[in-house]
Design an enzyme around this catalytic site. Structure first.
Site, PDB file in Angstrom:
ATOM      1  N   LYS A 206       0.831  -1.218   0.000  1.00 36.76           N
ATOM      2  CA  LYS A 206       0.000   0.000   0.000  1.00 36.76           C
ATOM      3  C   LYS A 206       0.861   1.261   0.000  1.00 36.76           C
ATOM      4  CE  LYS A 206      -2.464   2.759   3.395  1.00 36.76           C
ATOM      5  NZ  LYS A 206      -1.398   3.387   4.181  1.00 36.76           N
TER       6      LYS A 206
ATOM      7  N   ARG B 270      -9.137   0.285   3.564  1.00 32.67           N
ATOM      8  CA  ARG B 270      -8.236   1.263   2.942  1.00 32.67           C
ATOM      9  C   ARG B 270      -6.898   0.614   2.600  1.00 32.67           C
ATOM     10  NH1 ARG B 270      -6.391   5.476   6.717  1.00 32.67           N
ATOM     11  NH2 ARG B 270      -4.770   5.267   5.180  1.00 32.67           N
TER      12      ARG B 270
HETATM   13  N1  EPU Z   1       6.958  14.308  10.840  1.00 31.12           N
HETATM   14  C1  EPU Z   1       7.220  15.625  11.094  1.00 31.12           C
HETATM   15  N2  EPU Z   1       7.175  16.497  10.028  1.00 31.12           N
HETATM   16  C2  EPU Z   1       6.896  16.092   8.766  1.00 31.12           C
HETATM   17  C3  EPU Z   1       6.636  14.732   8.515  1.00 31.12           C
HETATM   18  C4  EPU Z   1       6.673  13.870   9.590  1.00 31.12           C
HETATM   19  O1  EPU Z   1       7.474  16.017  12.220  1.00 31.12           O
HETATM   20  O2  EPU Z   1       6.892  16.932   7.864  1.00 31.12           O
HETATM   21  C5  EPU Z   1       7.002  13.344  11.962  1.00 31.12           C
HETATM   22  C6  EPU Z   1       5.638  12.692  12.204  1.00 31.12           C
HETATM   23  O3  EPU Z   1       4.843  13.482  13.060  1.00 31.12           O
HETATM   24  C7  EPU Z   1       6.041  11.361  12.781  1.00 31.12           C
HETATM   25  C8  EPU Z   1       7.365  11.034  12.088  1.00 31.12           C
HETATM   26  O4  EPU Z   1       7.856  12.269  11.579  1.00 31.12           O
HETATM   27  O5  EPU Z   1       6.272  11.501  14.155  1.00 31.12           O
HETATM   28  C9  EPU Z   1       7.278  10.045  10.938  1.00 31.12           C
HETATM   29  O6  EPU Z   1       6.297  10.451   9.997  1.00 31.12           O
HETATM   30  P1  EPU Z   1       6.378  10.075   8.438  1.00 31.12           P
HETATM   31  O7  EPU Z   1       6.453  11.321   7.674  1.00 31.12           O
HETATM   32  O8  EPU Z   1       7.446   9.048   8.263  1.00 31.12           O
HETATM   33  O9  EPU Z   1       4.964   9.422   8.208  1.00 31.12           O
HETATM   34  P2  EPU Z   1       4.058   9.557   6.902  1.00 31.12           P
HETATM   35  O10 EPU Z   1       4.907   9.633   5.702  1.00 31.12           O
HETATM   36  O11 EPU Z   1       3.030  10.612   7.095  1.00 31.12           O
HETATM   37  C10 EPU Z   1       3.959   7.031   6.356  1.00 31.12           C
HETATM   38  C11 EPU Z   1       2.902   6.010   6.228  1.00 31.12           C
HETATM   39  C12 EPU Z   1       2.347   5.673   7.597  1.00 31.12           C
HETATM   40  C13 EPU Z   1       3.487   5.216   8.509  1.00 31.12           C
HETATM   41  C14 EPU Z   1       4.604   6.243   8.524  1.00 31.12           C
HETATM   42  C15 EPU Z   1       5.838   5.776   9.289  1.00 31.12           C
HETATM   43  C16 EPU Z   1       1.942   6.470   4.068  1.00 31.12           C
HETATM   44  C17 EPU Z   1       0.798   6.996   3.299  1.00 31.12           C
HETATM   45  N3  EPU Z   1       1.833   6.515   5.380  1.00 31.12           N
HETATM   46  O12 EPU Z   1       3.329   8.178   6.927  1.00 31.12           O
HETATM   47  O13 EPU Z   1       1.476   4.599   7.384  1.00 31.12           O
HETATM   48  O14 EPU Z   1       3.013   5.028   9.810  1.00 31.12           O
HETATM   49  O15 EPU Z   1       5.014   6.543   7.185  1.00 31.12           O
HETATM   50  O16 EPU Z   1       6.337   4.602   8.741  1.00 31.12           O
HETATM   51  O17 EPU Z   1       2.903   5.975   3.521  1.00 31.12           O
HETATM   52  C18 EPU Z   1      -0.321   3.191   7.791  1.00 31.12           C
HETATM   53  O18 EPU Z   1      -0.006   2.596   6.748  1.00 31.12           O
HETATM   54  O19 EPU Z   1      -1.156   2.760   8.602  1.00 31.12           O
HETATM   55  C19 EPU Z   1       0.324   4.451   8.090  1.00 31.12           C
HETATM   56  C20 EPU Z   1      -0.117   5.322   8.993  1.00 31.12           C
END
Ligand code: EPU
Length: 430
Positions: free
Chosen positions: A22, A400
């Site tokens: 996903k 989802r």
């Molecule tokens: N963070 C920041 N600033 C940013 C981006 C992230 O502070 O600009 C922080 C977040 O608050 C968090 C950490 O960095 O504490 C990691 O966030 P990340 O950006 O890695 O998460 P994401 O890209 O929004 C993706 C997955 C999530 C998964 C995370 C971590 C997608 C669509 N979502 O989210 O997946 O938990 O990486 O591996 O790829 C899920 O599949 O259930 C899901 C939530």
């Protein structure tokens, strides 16, 4: 509204085929915007997040051909506008990838903010914005849209150091930078398998990305990308979820179409708990016959234990002998599901980022609710292991990210059925 009814307490036996990842698919589909060529994408999971993203691309003017259950052809040649549909985009978190892809293609992007708080809130995107800004884009939020525009119409390569390791920011900035002028270096990059998958997809279309999978990614901008054919990697978290289901409910299941290396962090924890895992080339045989042992788990960015498996492993630990500690190292909390497990007889206390899980003999079936995708997966696992019947609501979250979960579980002997209830009936009941 659909709900799942599960009669638990039956061990699982048989084989389960894992779908495409996903979190790779939700980046690779928007990345097709970067080229005027035709992208044929294989091993696409049939999940509602993918359907939504394809609809968003279609609204933008892309032509989408579904060749079979798991293969789509995306042709973004005729897209002229970088303004996306508000209603569709705000339904899905991953719509933020449209910003990087549209910026890379048109030098501008206008994407609706997804639900929830964007800046400084629970799921911030400040690191995405930091990256786009470093590449020379002006970024503003107006009228529910995030608008980004490259000064001079084309982004310029830059050195970007992320303050936190972010999967989304790494992939988004990678997409924007592939067609930027000059070299971009991303430091403190995320290393998840889907980062490498997106880089491989982009390189297969003519991008020049090196170092994906390490914490420094170097991107030499190219003037244009071509189309091509690419197969998405198997879903690490879907595979881990079925492994956890076998660990909790007992039995023996062959998990097929996986990359064992991606599963190491999950396999190691399950082995510590007394679950047998035999690795083969692209399968894992998971077997649980005896009782489960306690262990401690801390979630971390890859190659650490994935946060997206935290609710599932906590559920397994509710049935282990002794007291286990689970610490969330990526998100703040993510423990909303714990009250549901405790209503099934689990004994979990959450203190800040740590859940203290005291193992119990068994869980009992109950009406429970899925609060989000992985919390929903945890509810399914708990219900499969519990004595008696459980009714799970909120399953639209589960759908989802998990393709055909009811069918896949039925094929390995689970007593699960999906029951559809029209919304009106639910409203009348209150
Ligand atoms: N963070 C920041 N600033 C940013 C981006 C992230 O502070 O600009 C922080 C977040 O608050 C968090 C950490 O960095 O504490 C990691 O966030 P990340 O950006 O890695 O998460 P994401 O890209 O929004 C993706 C997955 C999530 C998964 C995370 C971590 C997608 C669509 N979502 O989210 O997946 O938990 O990486 O591996 O790829 C899920 O599949 O259930 C899901 C939530």
């Amino acid at each position: 509204m659909t709900k799942y009814i599960i009669e638990g307490g039956r061990p699982l036996f048989g084989e389960v085929e894992i779908s495409g990842a996903k979190n790779a698919a939700v980046a690779i589909i928007p990345a097709a915007l970067l080229t005027r060529g035709v992208c044929r994408i294989e091993n696409v999971p049939q999940i509602s997040d993918v359907t939504l993203l394809l609809q968003i691309l279609e609204q933008l003017g892309a032509s989408i051909r579904v060749l079979n259950r798991h293969t789509v052809e995306i042709d973004c040649t005729r897209i002229r506008s970088a303004r996306t549909n508000y209603d569709l985009c705000q339904k899905i978190r991953a719509s933020y990838y449209l910003i990087g892809a549209l910026l890379g293609r048109f030098g501008e992007a206008e994407v609706a903010m997804p639900g929830g708080c964007w800046f400084g809130g629970v799921r911030p995107i400040d690191q995405h914005v930091k990256g786009f800004t470093a590449l020379g884009a002006g970024v503003t939020v107006e009228g529910g849209f995030i608008r980004a525009r490259a000064s001079g119409g084309r982004l310029k390569g830059a050195n970007i150091y992320f303050d936190v390791v972010s999967v989304g920011a790494t992939m988004n900035v990678m997409m924007a930078a592939v067609t930027a002028e000059g070299v971009t270096v991303i430091e403190n990059a995320a290393k998840e398998p889907h980062i490498v998958d997106l880089a491989n997809f982009l390189n297969s279309m003519g991008a020049n990305i090196r170092g994906a999978g390490t914490d420094t990614i170097k991107i030499q901008g190219v003037s244009r990308l071509t189309g091509g054919t690419y197969a998405i990697i198997p879903d690490q978290i879907e595979a881990g979820t079925y492994m956890a289901a076998v660990a909790a409910a007992g039995g023996q299941v062959l998990i097929k179409n996986i990359i064992p290396k991606h599963m190491d962090c999950i396999t190691a924890k399950l082995r510590e708990m007394g679950v047998e895992v035999d690795e083969h080339e692209d399968t894992l045989l998971v077997r649980r016959t005896g009782s489960l042992r306690k262990t401690n788990v801390k979630t971390l960015p890859y190659p650490g234990f994935p946060t997206d498996m935290q609710p599932q492993i906590t559920t397994v630990l509710t049935l282990a002998k002794g007291t286990s500690l689970v610490t969330e190292g990526v998100w703040n909390g993510r423990y909303r599901y714990v009250d549901e497990l405790n209503r099934m007889g689990a004994s979990i206390q959450v203190e800040d980022k740590t859940a203290v899980v005291e193992g119990v003999e068994h869980l009992t079936g109950a009406p429970i609710k899925a609060y989000d995708l992985r919390a929903g997966a945890a509810m399914v696992i708990a219900a499969l292991a519990a004595w008696g019947e459980s009714e799970i609501t909120g399953v639209q979250y589960i759908e989802r990210g998990y393709e055909a979960i009811v069918d896949k579980l039925r094929r390995i002997g689970a007593d699960i059925r999906a029951v559809y209830e029209p919304d009106a009936v639910i409203e009348r009941i209150g």
